[in-house]
Design an enzyme around this catalytic site. Sequence first.
Site, PDB file in Angstrom:
ATOM      1  N   GLU B  60      -7.256  10.226   4.465  1.00 39.28           N
ATOM      2  CA  GLU B  60      -5.924  10.075   5.056  1.00 39.28           C
ATOM      3  C   GLU B  60      -5.606  11.230   6.006  1.00 39.28           C
ATOM      4  O   GLU B  60      -4.970  11.035   7.043  1.00 39.28           O
ATOM      5  CB  GLU B  60      -4.871   9.961   3.958  1.00 39.28           C
ATOM      6  CG  GLU B  60      -4.910   8.622   3.206  1.00 39.28           C
ATOM      7  CD  GLU B  60      -6.063   8.524   2.213  1.00 39.28           C
ATOM      8  OE1 GLU B  60      -6.684   9.554   1.892  1.00 39.28           O
ATOM      9  OE2 GLU B  60      -6.357   7.393   1.758  1.00 39.28           O
ATOM     10  N   HIS B 129      -0.145   3.553  -7.627  1.00 40.48           N
ATOM     11  CA  HIS B 129       0.015   2.458  -6.659  1.00 40.48           C
ATOM     12  C   HIS B 129       1.444   1.948  -6.668  1.00 40.48           C
ATOM     13  O   HIS B 129       1.697   0.776  -6.400  1.00 40.48           O
ATOM     14  CB  HIS B 129      -0.939   1.300  -6.969  1.00 40.48           C
ATOM     15  CG  HIS B 129      -2.381   1.675  -6.923  1.00 40.48           C
ATOM     16  ND1 HIS B 129      -3.003   2.357  -7.935  1.00 40.48           N
ATOM     17  CD2 HIS B 129      -3.324   1.484  -5.966  1.00 40.48           C
ATOM     18  CE1 HIS B 129      -4.275   2.565  -7.625  1.00 40.48           C
ATOM     19  NE2 HIS B 129      -4.498   2.048  -6.431  1.00 40.48           N
TER      20      HIS B 129
END
Lengths: 411, 338
Positions: B60, B129
Amino acid sequence: MNKRSRLHLPAPPARPGERPDFSYVQISPAGAVARPEISVRARDIDYLAHELVRVLGDDAEAVGPWNPHLDPSDLQMGLRHMLLVRIFDERMQRTQRAGKISFYIRSLGEEAVSVAQCMALLPGDMLFPSYRNQGLHITRGMPIVDLMCQLLSNTRDMCKGRQLPVMYHSKANNIFTISGNLATQFPQAVGWAMAAAIKGEDHLAASWLGDGSTAAADFHHALTFAAVYQAPVILNVVNNQWAISTFQGYAGGEQRSFAARGSGYGVASIRVDGNDFLAVHAVTQWAAARARTGAGPTLIELVTYRVAGHSTSDDPSRYRAKDDHKFWPLGDPIQRLKAHLIRLGEWSEDRHETLIAELDALVAKSWQEAVTYGTLNEGPRLNADLMFEDVFKEMPQNLLRQRAAMRLQRT
Amino acid sequence: MAHMNMIQALNSAMDVMLARDPAVVLMGEDIGYFGGVFRATEGLQRKYGEHRVLDTPIAEGGIVATAIGMGVNGLRPVAEIQFADYIYPGIDQIASELARLRFRSAGDFFAPVTIRTPCGGGIRGGQTHSQSPESIFTHICGIKVVMPSNPYDAKGLLIASIEDDDPVVFFEPKRLYNGPFDGDPNKPAVPWTSHPKGQVTEGYYTVPLGKAEIVRAGSDVTIITYGTMVFVAVAAAAALGLDAEIIDLRTLVPLDVDALCTSVKKTGRCVIAHEATRFSGFGAEILAVVQEECFWDLEAPIQRVAGWDTPYPHAFEWEYFPGQARVSEALKTVMEVT
């Protein structure tokens, strides 16, 4: 604790009072390292990451396949740029000590890195510097007075008073804004190069960081993305042996060269004598030719020595031997290029002294002009309103209100 | 107009922008050939080519950093971070670089990067998540923060974000991808086809950044919310028979202070609801602003409804989620004071 720790702790070449031992620096003889074709596959040139590309021998002669055969006028230009960097640095160091600027970083002993590399690139190539690359600005023709105005955060400061001294940038000269956070520019340069490739343009990107910063995750991101997309980028590790007080062993340089890391990613990687103007120019030109012909990225480790302290806030006498640079086996980049030019019959001690005097005068005159635009403590000042601008393209409501509140506080 | 769920609306926004502006590129993990783990970029690589819809390494920090470099070099990258929970390795590049390029270079350099990322829970995602980290980003000067609650807004806000020259972090409440959700997991799922906001214009349009929407006008109490909690708030107020004015912020930065204060000054009561954890959550900022601007119009202390200050637990998702019961409690508390 009864047991003795088995943890390995890298040792520097010398602590204060000791005689430096630089025998760990692996040095190839000048002219000894083969120069492969630019189309070579990265996997076939692992030797370049371990040898040391050198062109200038101890006798100041240029030898071997990496000799870039530059015109004497280019060599003289390189010498001039390097001298200007050094004289500017020296003057700004004294200026900081006199309390006229808050902070400064010299590149003493490393001038060939920025100057030779910049001269080997084209004006359209985008440069993502670290904080010790002032030579890039000087080589691309930024007036000294503009650099000084940034250091002074005065009314002509290109950063409008928002950045620590030495965090210069130049949109016109394609030199990116410097972050105070290390290594962040490395993967950004890769992204810039990816965009050039996507747009089908021939420009490349180049970026610099220090040996210490190779430990940061952004180094890994840069190498990974550069390898995956074969981005037209030159990634430079300036191995000046020190990250503030921490020797390069603490960045992992003790076991293998920094260049060798590039080989692991499948990126062509070269270790070069960073104090050899000709060798630095040659390997940069080689890497640029690779990038422009679609042969992919190159990692260059420039082996040099940080003669100066990390910054004006640093006192290297507390952690390393005094005058340790005198033992540095790769010498001084300015002295070596000067000796080479004299050997070519294209320079002399007299011309050298004349040039130094000329550049001294240029720097002194630039300072006289710069202070007319204000200093930290006196003269014209930037309007503090500027802190609210450029946070966003258009000022949102909360900043409009805060600006109004700050104006009231001032009155 | 066409029926679209939120994924289709987001896909349509990127489709429209890829077609309109050759500088737009998409990048992210699994977004290219495969079309993304939530299918948001499905078919776009086939339509626009591998050079404009890039699969990336799983890094990322590298995705954000290279997007910055591309943005500086004239492209308009839209980067997907697969889950908001994965955005943390990119935070240095977002907070120290992307958000401040324009400021530190006095306007000479900027990167018009949009970072899309699915957020929120209610999908059995466990603690990695399900997070709603928006307030980490609203605290950073120099980035805009957006969170739509329905397909129509999602498309219009995403197009506006891509066109914006400032960086945007665009949160997508993934529980709302397939339908509005009133907070009751035991009810059958409702698709967007039965909701007016599931009617989406097929071509180009924008929903401006920085403008809240009054989802329901009312006079008893103002509920300020965004993302997943919009429909929970609507349902909770309806169940209590309250004439609530419900405001969907849509954009957190810049904040539409006028819309909030106009409403609270009218109703005199205020409940703030978000799915993210409570402590230092965005609700704290809203509460402070409303208190500063509307104190003399308030009839009761402002109430906050939020996720508990714990990681999102896999097995206790609905005990964690600030559902209708918790919103109702807060509404009753503000209505009790007379």
